[in-house]
Each structure stands twice: as C-alpha cells, then as structure tokens.
Write a protein that holds these residues in place. Structure first.
Motif, PDB file in Angstrom:
ATOM      1  N   HIS A 144       0.812  -1.212   0.000  1.00 56.64           N
ATOM      2  CA  HIS A 144       0.000   0.000   0.000  1.00 56.64           C
ATOM      3  C   HIS A 144       0.853   1.273   0.000  1.00 56.64           C
ATOM      4  CE1 HIS A 144      -3.728  -2.117   1.988  1.00 56.64           C
ATOM      5  NE2 HIS A 144      -3.546  -2.467   0.735  1.00 56.64           N
ATOM      6  N   ILE A 145       1.949   1.226   0.752  1.00 53.17           N
ATOM      7  CA  ILE A 145       2.698   2.448   1.054  1.00 53.17           C
ATOM      8  C   ILE A 145       3.866   2.702   0.107  1.00 53.17           C
ATOM      9  CG2 ILE A 145       4.187   3.535   2.801  1.00 53.17           C
ATOM     10  CD1 ILE A 145       1.240   3.742   3.467  1.00 53.17           C
ATOM     11  N   MET A 146       4.639   1.687  -0.177  1.00 61.96           N
ATOM     12  CA  MET A 146       5.894   1.881  -0.908  1.00 61.96           C
ATOM     13  C   MET A 146       5.665   1.956  -2.421  1.00 61.96           C
ATOM     14  SD  MET A 146       7.701   1.788   1.849  1.00 61.96           S
ATOM     15  CE  MET A 146       9.368   1.914   1.188  1.00 61.96           C
ATOM     16  N   ASP A 147       6.583   2.630  -3.097  1.00 58.99           N
ATOM     17  CA  ASP A 147       6.569   2.629  -4.560  1.00 58.99           C
ATOM     18  C   ASP A 147       6.802   1.207  -5.063  1.00 58.99           C
ATOM     19  OD1 ASP A 147       6.259   5.363  -4.486  1.00 58.99           O
ATOM     20  OD2 ASP A 147       8.382   5.798  -4.818  1.00 58.99           O
ATOM     21  N   GLU A 148       6.145   0.871  -6.138  1.00 57.58           N
ATOM     22  CA  GLU A 148       6.231  -0.484  -6.676  1.00 57.58           C
ATOM     23  C   GLU A 148       7.665  -0.835  -7.054  1.00 57.58           C
ATOM     24  OE1 GLU A 148       3.973  -3.287 -10.021  1.00 57.58           O
ATOM     25  OE2 GLU A 148       3.595  -1.119  -9.940  1.00 57.58           O
ATOM     26  N   ASN A 149       8.098  -2.015  -6.622  1.00 56.94           N
ATOM     27  CA  ASN A 149       9.443  -2.542  -6.914  1.00 56.94           C
ATOM     28  C   ASN A 149      10.569  -1.666  -6.366  1.00 56.94           C
ATOM     29  OD1 ASN A 149       8.317  -4.713  -8.415  1.00 56.94           O
ATOM     30  ND2 ASN A 149       8.181  -3.402 -10.233  1.00 56.94           N
ATOM     31  N   SER A 150      10.253  -0.825  -5.378  1.00 55.40           N
ATOM     32  CA  SER A 150      11.285   0.070  -4.852  1.00 55.40           C
ATOM     33  C   SER A 150      11.891  -0.434  -3.547  1.00 55.40           C
ATOM     34  CB  SER A 150      10.700   1.471  -4.587  1.00 55.40           C
ATOM     35  OG  SER A 150       9.918   1.477  -3.399  1.00 55.40           O
ATOM     36  N   TRP A 151      11.235  -1.382  -2.892  1.00 52.52           N
ATOM     37  CA  TRP A 151      11.653  -1.707  -1.532  1.00 52.52           C
ATOM     38  C   TRP A 151      12.273  -3.093  -1.403  1.00 52.52           C
ATOM     39  CZ3 TRP A 151       8.476  -5.625   0.611  1.00 52.52           C
ATOM     40  CH2 TRP A 151       7.251  -5.830  -0.039  1.00 52.52           C
ATOM     41  N   GLU A 152      13.172  -3.170  -0.437  1.00 50.23           N
ATOM     42  CA  GLU A 152      13.831  -4.429  -0.106  1.00 50.23           C
ATOM     43  C   GLU A 152      13.776  -4.629   1.405  1.00 50.23           C
ATOM     44  OE1 GLU A 152      18.014  -4.492  -0.687  1.00 50.23           O
ATOM     45  OE2 GLU A 152      18.338  -2.485   0.139  1.00 50.23           O
ATOM     46  N   ARG A 153      13.578  -5.844   1.811  1.00 46.69           N
ATOM     47  CA  ARG A 153      13.555  -6.152   3.236  1.00 46.69           C
ATOM     48  C   ARG A 153      14.963  -6.057   3.820  1.00 46.69           C
ATOM     49  NH1 ARG A 153       9.474 -10.103   5.925  1.00 46.69           N
ATOM     50  NH2 ARG A 153       7.543  -9.662   4.807  1.00 46.69           N
ATOM     51  N   LEU A 154      15.045  -5.527   5.041  1.00 47.07           N
ATOM     52  CA  LEU A 154      16.330  -5.520   5.734  1.00 47.07           C
ATOM     53  C   LEU A 154      16.521  -6.861   6.437  1.00 47.07           C
ATOM     54  CD1 LEU A 154      16.443  -1.952   7.335  1.00 47.07           C
ATOM     55  CD2 LEU A 154      16.917  -2.672   4.999  1.00 47.07           C
ATOM     56  N   PRO A 155      17.741  -7.355   6.488  1.00 49.59           N
ATOM     57  CA  PRO A 155      17.983  -8.643   7.148  1.00 49.59           C
ATOM     58  C   PRO A 155      17.604  -8.590   8.617  1.00 49.59           C
ATOM     59  CG  PRO A 155      20.046  -7.513   6.648  1.00 49.59           C
ATOM     60  CD  PRO A 155      18.971  -6.751   5.952  1.00 49.59           C
ATOM     61  N   PHE A 156      17.093  -9.708   9.114  1.00 49.57           N
ATOM     62  CA  PHE A 156      16.656  -9.770  10.500  1.00 49.57           C
ATOM     63  C   PHE A 156      17.835 -10.171  11.374  1.00 49.57           C
ATOM     64  CE2 PHE A 156      13.905 -10.373  14.044  1.00 49.57           C
ATOM     65  CZ  PHE A 156      12.748  -9.672  13.724  1.00 49.57           C
ATOM     66  N   ALA A 157      18.142  -9.336  12.369  1.00 44.39           N
ATOM     67  CA  ALA A 157      19.285  -9.600  13.248  1.00 44.39           C
ATOM     68  C   ALA A 157      18.994 -10.792  14.161  1.00 44.39           C
ATOM     69  CB  ALA A 157      19.592  -8.366  14.083  1.00 44.39           C
ATOM     70  N   SER A 158      20.011 -11.571  14.428  1.00 43.68           N
ATOM     71  CA  SER A 158      19.869 -12.719  15.312  1.00 43.68           C
ATOM     72  C   SER A 158      19.985 -12.266  16.770  1.00 43.68           C
ATOM     73  CB  SER A 158      20.944 -13.756  14.992  1.00 43.68           C
ATOM     74  OG  SER A 158      20.875 -14.836  15.892  1.00 43.68           O
ATOM     75  N   VAL A 159      19.045 -12.677  17.584  1.00 43.35           N
ATOM     76  CA  VAL A 159      19.087 -12.367  19.016  1.00 43.35           C
ATOM     77  C   VAL A 159      18.905 -13.664  19.795  1.00 43.35           C
ATOM     78  CG1 VAL A 159      18.160 -10.041  18.698  1.00 43.35           C
ATOM     79  CG2 VAL A 159      16.590 -11.936  19.143  1.00 43.35           C
ATOM     80  N   LYS A 160      19.225 -13.604  21.077  1.00 52.70           N
ATOM     81  CA  LYS A 160      19.076 -14.788  21.925  1.00 52.70           C
ATOM     82  C   LYS A 160      17.592 -15.090  22.118  1.00 52.70           C
ATOM     83  CE  LYS A 160      20.595 -16.792  26.310  1.00 52.70           C
ATOM     84  NZ  LYS A 160      21.205 -17.967  25.659  1.00 52.70           N
ATOM     85  N   GLU A 161      17.198 -16.292  21.769  1.00 55.26           N
ATOM     86  CA  GLU A 161      15.801 -16.688  21.923  1.00 55.26           C
ATOM     87  C   GLU A 161      15.590 -17.365  23.272  1.00 55.26           C
ATOM     88  OE1 GLU A 161      14.440 -19.013  18.657  1.00 55.26           O
ATOM     89  OE2 GLU A 161      14.597 -17.364  17.226  1.00 55.26           O
ATOM     90  N   ASP A 162      14.449 -17.078  23.859  1.00 55.10           N
ATOM     91  CA  ASP A 162      14.061 -17.659  25.140  1.00 55.10           C
ATOM     92  C   ASP A 162      15.163 -17.489  26.191  1.00 55.10           C
ATOM     93  OD1 ASP A 162      12.451 -18.899  26.972  1.00 55.10           O
ATOM     94  OD2 ASP A 162      12.868 -20.929  26.277  1.00 55.10           O
ATOM     95  N   PRO A 163      15.585 -16.244  26.431  1.00 56.81           N
ATOM     96  CA  PRO A 163      16.693 -16.023  27.363  1.00 56.81           C
ATOM     97  C   PRO A 163      16.378 -16.439  28.799  1.00 56.81           C
ATOM     98  CG  PRO A 163      15.628 -13.943  26.799  1.00 56.81           C
ATOM     99  CD  PRO A 163      15.064 -14.982  25.875  1.00 56.81           C
ATOM    100  N   LEU A 164      15.072 -16.473  29.154  1.00 55.25           N
ATOM    101  CA  LEU A 164      14.682 -16.826  30.525  1.00 55.25           C
ATOM    102  C   LEU A 164      14.200 -18.272  30.643  1.00 55.25           C
ATOM    103  CD1 LEU A 164      12.695 -13.577  31.464  1.00 55.25           C
ATOM    104  CD2 LEU A 164      15.135 -14.045  31.732  1.00 55.25           C
ATOM    105  N   LYS A 165      14.259 -19.027  29.539  1.00 51.57           N
ATOM    106  CA  LYS A 165      13.746 -20.403  29.528  1.00 51.57           C
ATOM    107  C   LYS A 165      12.306 -20.431  30.073  1.00 51.57           C
ATOM    108  CE  LYS A 165      17.801 -21.741  28.168  1.00 51.57           C
ATOM    109  NZ  LYS A 165      18.007 -22.033  26.743  1.00 51.57           N
ATOM    110  N   PHE A 166      11.483 -19.559  29.510  1.00 51.54           N
ATOM    111  CA  PHE A 166      10.137 -19.312  30.044  1.00 51.54           C
ATOM    112  C   PHE A 166       9.162 -20.393  29.598  1.00 51.54           C
ATOM    113  CE2 PHE A 166       5.990 -17.386  30.394  1.00 51.54           C
ATOM    114  CZ  PHE A 166       6.076 -16.602  31.537  1.00 51.54           C
TER     115      PHE A 166
END
Length: 284
Positions: free
Chosen positions: A63-85
């Motif tokens: 809806h928002i971006m110009d057609e074919n203009s955008w690229e996803r930024l890579p998702f940074a890796s973070v510690k998952e389930d740090p509290l063992k919840f």
C-alpha cells in the motif's frame, strides 16, 4: 420423509461446495458481510462503515511503498528464550507457532525503499505475531531500522501495532524501551525525521516508548491507542472514563497526536511530510 431429508442434505452439500469459507468477510465493527475480494480491493477497509481492518507487513508495504522500490532488511539474530520461560506452553513453542502462522521471523519487519520517490526506511509491527509484542527481536529490529535510516540519511517511519512488552522475556523486554529511545535520539541528532503511524491496537510498553516519540504522530481512523485497558484504569482511579477515550479521534481532539489520516490518503500524506521535514537536505 426420508426423501426430503436426502434432498435437504444434497442442497446443503452443494451450497457448501459453492460458497467457500473465504468468500466473505464479516466486519468487526458493523458486522456487515462483505465480499472478501471487495474488502481486499478496498485496502481492507469496510465499504459499509469505513472500519480499518488490521493488516500485515507485506500488505502494508504494498500500500505504502513505490512499486518494486523496496527491499527487506535482514533480521538480526538475538538470543531466543533467554529466561527459559514456560507457562501453558514453552516460549520456544509459541515462537514456532507464530512463525508458522505469519511466516515472519518476529513481530517487526523493516524495508528500505521510496514513497512517491522519497527515500525512507519503513518498519511495520505485525499484530498477528504474538500480538506484536516487544521483545529482544523487536527492539533490535527497531535499532536496525534506525541505523539504516542514519546510513541512508533518510526518515524512519514506524507503523505500530502491539499489545505491549513480551511477558515471556520479562525485564529484558522492558529494557527495549530505553534502547529504542536512544535510537530515536540518534535520528534527532542527525536531523532525520522519525514518523510514527499508530494503528489498531497500540498499547502497553510500545505506547510508553517509541510509539509516542515521533516528530509527527499520525493515526489511522478508529485505532485503539493507550497504555493500560479502560477497566484497569477505572479500577485504579475509581472514576468512570469517557466513552472512546482511547480512540485515535479522542487523542487528536486532546492534543496527543497530530493527525488522523485515512488509509487511502496515508501514502500521499507521508510523502508530503517527509518532503517538508527533509527540505533542509534538499536545500543543502
């Protein structure tokens, strides 16, 4: 009467085959039944009552971006389930379920591209991913989005939609509030706009941090915006609150946000605001 029962069963079978479950959309506000295709073509807005439905990142970017203009930024890796919840399910299982449901890594997705030829970085929170809740991954994604805006010397726009902090990460989730605030300060020091678009719903720790720190605060019509729920507040202060006091329109009337913009006008409005706030760079 067995012949009548047989005819009725055959009619029910034919009707079920010819009217699949995904043919209609029921509006959550007026409860009108609308053809799903009509609803989608209308930008997920009810054509009967103008209710703005919740949408995910890919639809929002389209809806928002110009057609074919955008690229996803890579998702940074973070510690998952740090509290063992673990509650009724392990946190790792909840993450797995949310990723299967949404096909996203976590609740905040960033892209870099243009809106009406104006360069920008845009982040969208996905309420379908554990209520858009803010944990380590969301905090890091926000910082990454702001860092890319600093690198490209362009505005950072965030579309908020959240139930607040992610309880499964405890105090680490709350630490994302100052972390994202520092990233906003870096944008301000560089003279780069930070624009917030509040969507339904934006609540909890997200409202208490970056959602209300924009240089310009915009909201979609009818969005629920607040920190705690109405019943919690009423029980705390022991007073009856005004009807609809946490809606976008009420906040606009009382000076909490700058404007309420219809989804169909949002793209042009964002381009206009960015052009105005980035005029110093064009002049230089």
């Amino acid at each position: 009467m067995s012949w009548l029962r047989n005819v009725r069963n055959k009619i029910a079978s034919i009707t079920k085959k010819e009217t699949p479950d995904n043919l209609w959309h029921k509006c959550k506000k007026c409860e009108a039944m609308v053809f799903l295709k009509e609803y989608q073509d209308n930008m997920h807005i009810c054509p009967k009552c103008d209710h703005h439905g919740r949408i995910g990142p890919d639809i929002r970017f389209t809806h928002i971006m110009d057609e074919n203009s955008w690229e996803r930024l890579p998702f940074a890796s973070v510690k998952e389930d740090p509290l063992k919840f673990k509650d009724q399910k392990k946190y790792t299982e909840r993450l797995k379920d949310a990723r299967t449901k949404t096909t996203e890594q976590d609740a905040l997705i960033n892209v870099a591209g243009t809106i009406e030829s104006v360069p920008c970085v845009v982040g969208v929170q996905d309420f379908a991913f554990m209520g858009g809740s803010m944990g380590l991954a969301v905090g890091q994604a926000f910082v990454d989005g702001a860092s890319r805006a600093l690198q490209d010397q362009c505005p950072y726009i965030i579309f908020t939609a959240a139930g607040g902090a992610r309880m499964q990460e405890g105090i680490l989730s709350l630490m994302q509030m100052p972390k994202t605030t520092v990233a906003i300060s870096m944008l301000r020091e560089a003279g780069l706009p930070f624009i917030v678009v509040l969507t339904d719903p934006t609540t909890g720790g997200v409202t208490a941090s970056y959602a209300m720190l924009g240089d310009v605060q915009i909201s979609e019509p009818g969005a629920l915006i607040g920190f705690a729920g109405q019943r919690v507040i009423e029980n705390t202060i022991r007073e009856k609150l005004p009807e609809g006091f946490q809606t976008a329109e009420y906040l606009l009337e009382h000076g909490m946000i700058d404007m309420v913009v219809h989804r169909k006008d949002l793209r042009a409005q964002l381009a206009h605001i960015m052009g105005y706030l980035m005029a110093w760079k064009t002049a230089a």
